[in-house]
Design a protein around this motif. Structure first.
Motif, PDB file in Angstrom:
ATOM      1  N   SER A 110       1.434  12.328   7.695  1.00 20.24           N
ATOM      2  CA  SER A 110       0.269  12.734   6.900  1.00 20.24           C
ATOM      3  C   SER A 110       0.446  12.318   5.440  1.00 20.24           C
ATOM      4  O   SER A 110      -0.494  11.854   4.785  1.00 20.24           O
ATOM      5  N   SER A 159      -0.089   8.516   5.157  1.00 20.75           N
ATOM      6  CA  SER A 159      -1.507   8.195   5.281  1.00 20.75           C
ATOM      7  C   SER A 159      -2.254   8.520   3.995  1.00 20.75           C
ATOM      8  O   SER A 159      -3.046   7.720   3.486  1.00 20.75           O
ATOM      9  N   GLN A 160      -1.972   9.700   3.444  1.00 21.43           N
ATOM     10  CA  GLN A 160      -2.626  10.120   2.199  1.00 21.43           C
ATOM     11  C   GLN A 160      -2.239   9.201   1.049  1.00 21.43           C
ATOM     12  O   GLN A 160      -3.086   8.798   0.245  1.00 21.43           O
ATOM     13  N   HIS A 161      -0.960   8.866   0.958  1.00 17.89           N
ATOM     14  CA  HIS A 161      -0.478   8.046  -0.152  1.00 17.89           C
ATOM     15  C   HIS A 161      -1.054   6.633  -0.097  1.00 17.89           C
ATOM     16  O   HIS A 161      -1.433   6.063  -1.129  1.00 17.89           O
ATOM     17  N   SER A 162      -1.123   6.048   1.090  1.00 16.20           N
ATOM     18  CA  SER A 162      -1.553   4.657   1.231  1.00 16.20           C
ATOM     19  C   SER A 162      -3.063   4.493   1.322  1.00 16.20           C
ATOM     20  O   SER A 162      -3.590   3.399   1.093  1.00 16.20           O
ATOM     21  N   GLY A 163      -3.756   5.595   1.672  1.00 16.59           N
ATOM     22  CA  GLY A 163      -5.184   5.491   1.884  1.00 16.59           C
ATOM     23  C   GLY A 163      -5.546   4.857   3.212  1.00 16.59           C
ATOM     24  O   GLY A 163      -6.700   4.491   3.457  1.00 16.59           O
ATOM     25  N   LEU A 164      -4.558   4.716   4.098  1.00 18.54           N
ATOM     26  CA  LEU A 164      -4.769   4.139   5.426  1.00 18.54           C
ATOM     27  C   LEU A 164      -4.743   5.238   6.473  1.00 18.54           C
ATOM     28  O   LEU A 164      -3.975   6.196   6.368  1.00 18.54           O
ATOM     29  N   ASP A 165      -5.582   5.112   7.497  1.00 15.30           N
ATOM     30  CA  ASP A 165      -5.520   6.049   8.607  1.00 15.30           C
ATOM     31  C   ASP A 165      -4.156   5.951   9.277  1.00 15.30           C
ATOM     32  O   ASP A 165      -3.564   4.866   9.347  1.00 15.30           O
ATOM     33  N   GLU A 180      -3.785   3.248  11.694  1.00 17.35           N
ATOM     34  CA  GLU A 180      -3.551   1.912  11.148  1.00 17.35           C
ATOM     35  C   GLU A 180      -2.079   1.704  10.795  1.00 17.35           C
ATOM     36  O   GLU A 180      -1.551   0.588  10.896  1.00 17.35           O
ATOM     37  N   SER A 187       5.737  12.504  -5.416  1.00 20.01           N
ATOM     38  CA  SER A 187       5.789  12.241  -3.976  1.00 20.01           C
ATOM     39  C   SER A 187       6.806  13.146  -3.287  1.00 20.01           C
ATOM     40  O   SER A 187       6.545  13.701  -2.214  1.00 20.01           O
ATOM     41  N   ARG A 239       0.827  -1.206   0.000  1.00 23.97           N
ATOM     42  CA  ARG A 239       0.000   0.000   0.000  1.00 23.97           C
ATOM     43  C   ARG A 239       0.865   1.261   0.000  1.00 23.97           C
ATOM     44  O   ARG A 239       0.419   2.329  -0.436  1.00 23.97           O
TER      45      ARG A 239
END
Length: 436
Positions: free
Chosen positions: A71, A74-80, A83, A31, A20
Motif C-alpha cells: 500500500s 502504491s501510494q508513493h508511486s501513484g501506481l495501482d 501495476e 517515508s 516512480r
C-alpha cells in the motif's frame, strides 16, 4: 515476528518504473514514518538507488505486513498495486537475509562487484538509526550486511578493478562514439566535446573515468558553481570549465557528448528544449540519474542518441564473465554470514522461555530467602544479610548458566524447541507458581 524485504531492481523493472518509486534522502524520514505508522511494521529501512528500491522490514504478521508495504509503494508511486506487482519481488526470513548480504557484497548489482552499493547500504543503516525506524533486529542484520560486504571485498578479488555505473557509462560512450566512426570497439574520447551535468558522487566518478579514457577537457555544470569548482579542483590534470546550469543550452548546442547525473525530480532535458537549439553536431546523451534527467521523448529527434542506466547492460556484459568465478567464491562467505545471523535470530526464540525461567527461580529464591532470614532472628547484621542474599543469587545464576548457554548456542530449530518444551514441563513455566 517476521523479517521480509519487498522491492524491485534493474532485474525486475525498467527505469520508467524504478524512477516512480525512487525516494530521495530529503523525503526518507517521512517515508519511514509512514511505514512505521502501520501497526504491522515493527521496524523498517529503505534502500533507494538508481537501480533498486528495497524496503526491509520486521513484521508482526507476514501477509498483513506485506500488504501494508505494498500500500505504501502504491501510494508513493501513484501506481495501482496491480501495476506494480509484476515488477516486485518479496523475500521472507532466510531468503531476505541472503538477498541483503548479496546486495551489500555487490553480487546483485548491474555491475558485478561494484563498490558504491556498500556505501549506499551504510547510508541506509545511518538513516534508519537517525530516524529511529530500525530496532535491535534490523540494526543487527543491516550492520552485519555492511561487515559482510567489507569481508567479501577483503577476502576475495571481487572488488579488484570492479567497475561502477559511472565507468560503465563512460565505456558506453566510447562504444557509441566508436560505432559512429564505423568501429565496433571502445575508442578514445580525446576528440569529443564533453559536458557533465551535476557535481555529486556519480559525477566525481565520471570525471575520473573520462580522464582515464582520453578526455582532454570538459564542461562541468551545476546549480551551485562553487560546488562544481570544488570538484574540478580534484582533477588538476583535466581542464574543467565550471558553469551554472543556466548555460546548459549552450553546452547542448556545442558539445557532442553530455552526461547527466543530478538529483532533479523531473527531466532537465527534453525534446522541446533540444528542438529550439542550433546544434553544431550530432549529440549523444547518457543519463545515469534516477529519476531520469533526460525525457524519453528525445529519442525521436534526428541527430540525437539518448541512453539511460538500462542501456548500460550492453557494456556490462563485456566485463561480467571474468568476474563470475570470483563471485562464486564470495557466495560461500555469504552462506557462512547468513547462517551466523539466522543462528542469532533463532536464539531469540528462547528469550521468553529463559526470562520465564529466571522469574520462576527468582520467585523461589526470594521466598526461601525470607524464610531463612526469619529463622535467623533479628540479631543478623546488615552485612550478613547481604552475604546470604548474594549467596542465593549466585546459586540461581549457576543453575541458569547451563540452560541459557544451551538454548542460545547454534543448533537446529527443532532441537531448540524440544529443549524449550522440556524446560516448560520440568519447571511448570506455563503455570502460576505456588507458595513453596
Amino acid at each position: 515476528m517476521h523479517i521480509a524485504v519487498v522491492g524491485l531492481s534493474h532485474r525486475t523493472a525498467p527505469v520508467e518504473i524504478r524512477e516512480r518509486l525512487s525516494i530521495p534522502e530529503q523525503t526518507m524520514e517521512e517515508s519511514l514514518h509512514i511505514l512505521r505508522g502501520d501497526a504491522q511494521v515493527l521496524e523498517a529501512s529503505i534502500l533507494s538507488t538508481c537501480n533498486r528500491l528495497e524496503i526491509y522490514t520486521l513484521l508482526r504478521h507476514p501477509e498483513q505486513g506485506i500488504t501494508a508495504v505494498g500500500s505504501f509503494l502504491s501510494q508513493h508511486s501513484g501506481l495501482d498495486f496491480g501495476e506494480l506487482t509484476p515488477h516486485l519481488f518479496t523475500y521472507h526470513h532466510e531468503e531476505a537475509v541472503g538477498h541483503l548480504l548479496r546486495v551489500a557484497s555487490g553480487l546483485d548489482s548491474l555491475v558485478l562487484g561494484e563498490g558504491q552499493i556498500l556505501s549506499q547500504v551504510k547510508k541506509m543503516v545511518r538513516l534508519g538509526q537517525e530516524h529511529g525506524s530500525i530496532g535491535p533486529i534490523l540494526n543487527r542484520l543491516l550492520t552485519q550486511a555492511v561487515s559482510t560486504g567489507k569481508r567479501v571485498r577483503t577476502e576475495t578479488n571481487l572488488g579488484t578493478g570492479a567497475v561502477s555505473i559511472s565507468s560503465a557509462a563512460v565505456e558506453l560512450a566510447q562504444l557509441k562514439v566508436g560505432q559512429s566512426r564505423g568501429l565496433d570497439d571502445l575508442v578514445s574520447l580525446e576528440g569529443e566535446q564533453v559536458a557533465v551535468v551535476g557535481a555529486g558522487r556519480m559525477s566525481r566518478l565520471l570525471l575520473q573515468h573520462l580522464q582515464a579514457k582520453g578526455c582532454r577537457a570538459l564542461v562541468l555544470l551545476n546549480r551551485t558553481v562553487s560546488r562544481a569548482e570544488a570538484l574540478a579542483a580534484d582533477f588538476p590534470e583535466l581542464p574543467v570549465q565550471c558553469r551554472p546550469l543556466e548555460d546548459l543550452d549552450h553546452c547542448l548546442s556545442t558539445c557532442s557528448l553530455v552526461f547527466t547525473s543530478t538529483a532533479a525530480e523531473e527531466p532537465i532535458i527534453d525534446a522541446a528544449r533540444l528542438e529550439g537549439l542550433n546544434r553544431r553536431s550530432s549529440l549523444k546523451l547518457i543519463d545515469i540519474g534516477v529519476p531520469r534527467n533526460i525525457s524519453s521523448d528525445v529519442a525521436g529527434l534526428g541527430g540525437v542518441e539518448a541512453f539511460d542506466v538500462d542501456d548500460l547492460q550492453e557494456v556490462v556484459a563485456r566485463n561480467q564473465e571474468a568476474r563470475r568465478e570470483i563471485a562464486a567464491e564470495a557466495e560461500g562467505l555469504l552462506q557462512e554470514e547468513s547462517r551466523q545471523f539466522l543462528d542469532w535470530w533463532d536464539g531469540l526464540e528462547a528469550v521468553p522461555t529463559l526470562n520465564r525461567l529466571r522469574q520462576q527461580l527468582e520467585l523461589i529464591r526470594e521466598q526461601e530467602l525470607q524464610k531463612a532470614l526469619s529463622r535467623m532472628g533479628p540479631d543478623l547484621s546488615a552485612r550478613e544479610r547481604k552475604v546470604v542474599e548474594a549467596l542465593t543469587k549466585g546459586i540461581v545464576n549457576k543453575i541458569l548458566h547451563s540452560p541459557v548457554t544451551h538454548l542460545r548456542a547454534p543448533q537446529p530449530r527443532q532441537q531448540r524447541h524440544q529443549s524449550m518444551k522440556v524446560l516448560h514441563e520440568l519447571f511448570a513455566l506455563d503455570e502460576p507458581s505456588g507458595e513453596g
